[in-house]
Design a protein around this motif. Structure first.
Motif, PDB file in Angstrom:
ATOM      1  N   SER A 168     -24.743  98.401  56.992  1.00 21.07           N
ATOM      2  CA  SER A 168     -24.188  98.208  58.332  1.00 21.07           C
ATOM      3  C   SER A 168     -25.330  97.951  59.312  1.00 21.07           C
ATOM      4  N   ALA A 169     -25.061  97.132  60.292  1.00 18.31           N
ATOM      5  CA  ALA A 169     -26.091  96.726  61.240  1.00 18.31           C
ATOM      6  C   ALA A 169     -26.515  97.856  62.166  1.00 18.31           C
ATOM      7  N   LEU A 170     -25.611  98.811  62.389  1.00 17.71           N
ATOM      8  CA  LEU A 170     -25.877  99.882  63.342  1.00 17.71           C
ATOM      9  C   LEU A 170     -25.846 101.248  62.660  1.00 17.71           C
ATOM     10  N   VAL A 171     -26.560 102.207  63.230  1.00 13.55           N
ATOM     11  CA  VAL A 171     -26.573 103.572  62.719  1.00 13.55           C
ATOM     12  C   VAL A 171     -26.560 104.556  63.886  1.00 13.55           C
ATOM     13  N   TRP A 172     -25.994 105.731  63.618  1.00 14.60           N
ATOM     14  CA  TRP A 172     -26.122 106.841  64.556  1.00 14.60           C
ATOM     15  C   TRP A 172     -27.423 107.545  64.201  1.00 14.60           C
ATOM     16  N   CYS A 173     -28.202 107.948  65.197  1.00 13.73           N
ATOM     17  CA  CYS A 173     -29.409 108.717  64.969  1.00 13.73           C
ATOM     18  C   CYS A 173     -29.671 109.592  66.192  1.00 13.73           C
ATOM     19  N   ARG A 174     -30.656 110.457  66.077  1.00 14.28           N
ATOM     20  CA  ARG A 174     -31.011 111.325  67.210  1.00 14.28           C
ATOM     21  C   ARG A 174     -32.299 110.814  67.825  1.00 14.28           C
ATOM     22  N   VAL A 175     -32.256 110.647  69.133  1.00 15.46           N
ATOM     23  CA  VAL A 175     -33.429 110.217  69.878  1.00 15.46           C
ATOM     24  C   VAL A 175     -33.591 111.175  71.052  1.00 15.46           C
ATOM     25  N   ARG A 176     -34.704 111.855  71.065  1.00 14.02           N
ATOM     26  CA  ARG A 176     -34.982 112.832  72.129  1.00 14.02           C
ATOM     27  C   ARG A 176     -33.838 113.833  72.307  1.00 14.02           C
ATOM     28  N   GLY A 177     -33.291 114.290  71.179  1.00 11.47           N
ATOM     29  CA  GLY A 177     -32.244 115.298  71.218  1.00 11.47           C
ATOM     30  C   GLY A 177     -30.847 114.788  71.505  1.00 11.47           C
ATOM     31  N   LYS A 178     -30.670 113.473  71.619  1.00 11.28           N
ATOM     32  CA  LYS A 178     -29.346 112.906  71.897  1.00 11.28           C
ATOM     33  C   LYS A 178     -28.907 112.009  70.744  1.00 11.28           C
ATOM     34  N   ASN A 179     -27.598 112.020  70.477  1.00 13.03           N
ATOM     35  CA  ASN A 179     -27.036 111.111  69.480  1.00 13.03           C
ATOM     36  C   ASN A 179     -26.881 109.748  70.118  1.00 13.03           C
ATOM     37  N   VAL A 180     -27.477 108.747  69.480  1.00 11.64           N
ATOM     38  CA  VAL A 180     -27.407 107.387  70.000  1.00 11.64           C
ATOM     39  C   VAL A 180     -27.114 106.422  68.859  1.00 11.64           C
ATOM     40  N   VAL A 181     -26.619 105.258  69.220  1.00 10.92           N
ATOM     41  CA  VAL A 181     -26.405 104.191  68.257  1.00 10.92           C
ATOM     42  C   VAL A 181     -27.550 103.202  68.435  1.00 10.92           C
ATOM     43  N   CYS A 182     -28.168 102.850  67.322  1.00 13.40           N
ATOM     44  CA  CYS A 182     -29.245 101.861  67.399  1.00 13.40           C
ATOM     45  C   CYS A 182     -29.124 100.899  66.222  1.00 13.40           C
ATOM     46  N   GLN A 183     -29.842  99.817  66.315  1.00 13.11           N
ATOM     47  CA  GLN A 183     -29.850  98.854  65.221  1.00 13.11           C
ATOM     48  C   GLN A 183     -30.581  99.479  64.038  1.00 13.11           C
ATOM     49  N   ARG A 184     -30.034  99.294  62.844  1.00 13.53           N
ATOM     50  CA  ARG A 184     -30.638  99.890  61.654  1.00 13.53           C
ATOM     51  C   ARG A 184     -32.109  99.501  61.531  1.00 13.53           C
ATOM     52  N   GLU A 185     -32.422  98.276  61.827  1.00 14.34           N
ATOM     53  CA  GLU A 185     -33.807  97.811  61.665  1.00 14.34           C
ATOM     54  C   GLU A 185     -34.768  98.468  62.658  1.00 14.34           C
ATOM     55  N   HIS A 186     -34.237  99.057  63.741  1.00  8.92           N
ATOM     56  CA  HIS A 186     -35.084  99.726  64.721  1.00  8.92           C
ATOM     57  C   HIS A 186     -35.174 101.230  64.502  1.00  8.92           C
ATOM     58  N   TRP A 187     -34.374 101.753  63.551  1.00 10.49           N
ATOM     59  CA  TRP A 187     -34.362 103.185  63.299  1.00 10.49           C
ATOM     60  C   TRP A 187     -35.643 103.596  62.592  1.00 10.49           C
ATOM     61  N   VAL A 188     -36.227 104.664  63.057  1.00  6.50           N
ATOM     62  CA  VAL A 188     -37.419 105.213  62.429  1.00  6.50           C
ATOM     63  C   VAL A 188     -37.112 106.666  62.094  1.00  6.50           C
ATOM     64  N   GLY A 189     -37.202 107.021  60.827  1.00  2.00           N
ATOM     65  CA  GLY A 189     -36.871 108.374  60.404  1.00  2.00           C
ATOM     66  C   GLY A 189     -37.940 109.375  60.793  1.00  2.00           C
ATOM     67  N   VAL A 190     -37.488 110.566  61.149  1.00  2.28           N
ATOM     68  CA  VAL A 190     -38.394 111.638  61.513  1.00  2.28           C
ATOM     69  C   VAL A 190     -38.023 112.877  60.711  1.00  2.28           C
ATOM     70  N   PHE A 191     -38.976 113.473  60.031  1.00  2.00           N
ATOM     71  CA  PHE A 191     -38.767 114.714  59.294  1.00  2.00           C
ATOM     72  C   PHE A 191     -37.575 114.633  58.342  1.00  2.00           C
TER      73      PHE A 191
END
Length: 104
Positions: free
Chosen positions: A25-48
């Motif tokens: 899928s082109a989009l993913v839910w992730c956490r950024v600075r403590g908030k749930n956001v939708v971003c493009q999969r290609e821009h997602w960077v995993g942390v821990f």
């Protein structure tokens, strides 16, 4: 610019998608600075070790439903109610078509 959250199912529904589904899928839910956001999969960077949660668009969900059942029998109608959106209804239909039980 439109908010990406407006075109995808909510996080709680997407978290019920089994592992291995909608991996492209082109989009993913992730956490950024403590908030749930939708971003493009290609821009997602995993942390821990945090994994992104796939968040399919309506088009992606309908495409997957079409792989399982014919459009003659698949009916997705516009939901009634202020808090229900067609992308949410489509993902719930996908769960049903795949035989995945999801508690509301």
């Amino acid at each position: 610019m439109s908010n990406l959250k407006s075109i995808v199912p909510p996080l709680d529904l997407c978290e019920k998608i089994p592992a291995g589904e909608f991996e492209d899928s082109a989009l993913v839910w992730c956490r950024v600075r403590g908030k749930n956001v939708v971003c493009q999969r290609e821009h997602w960077v995993g942390v821990f070790g945090m994994s992104p949660v796939p968040t399919p668009t309506l088009e992606e969900v309908l495409e997957e439903i079409g792989k399982v059942e014919s459009w003659d029998t698949a009916t997705i109608t516009r939901p009634i109610g202020a808090n229900t959106r067609i992308v949410d209804t489509a993902l719930k239909r996908w769960f049903k078509v795949k035989g995945i039980e999801v508690k509301e």
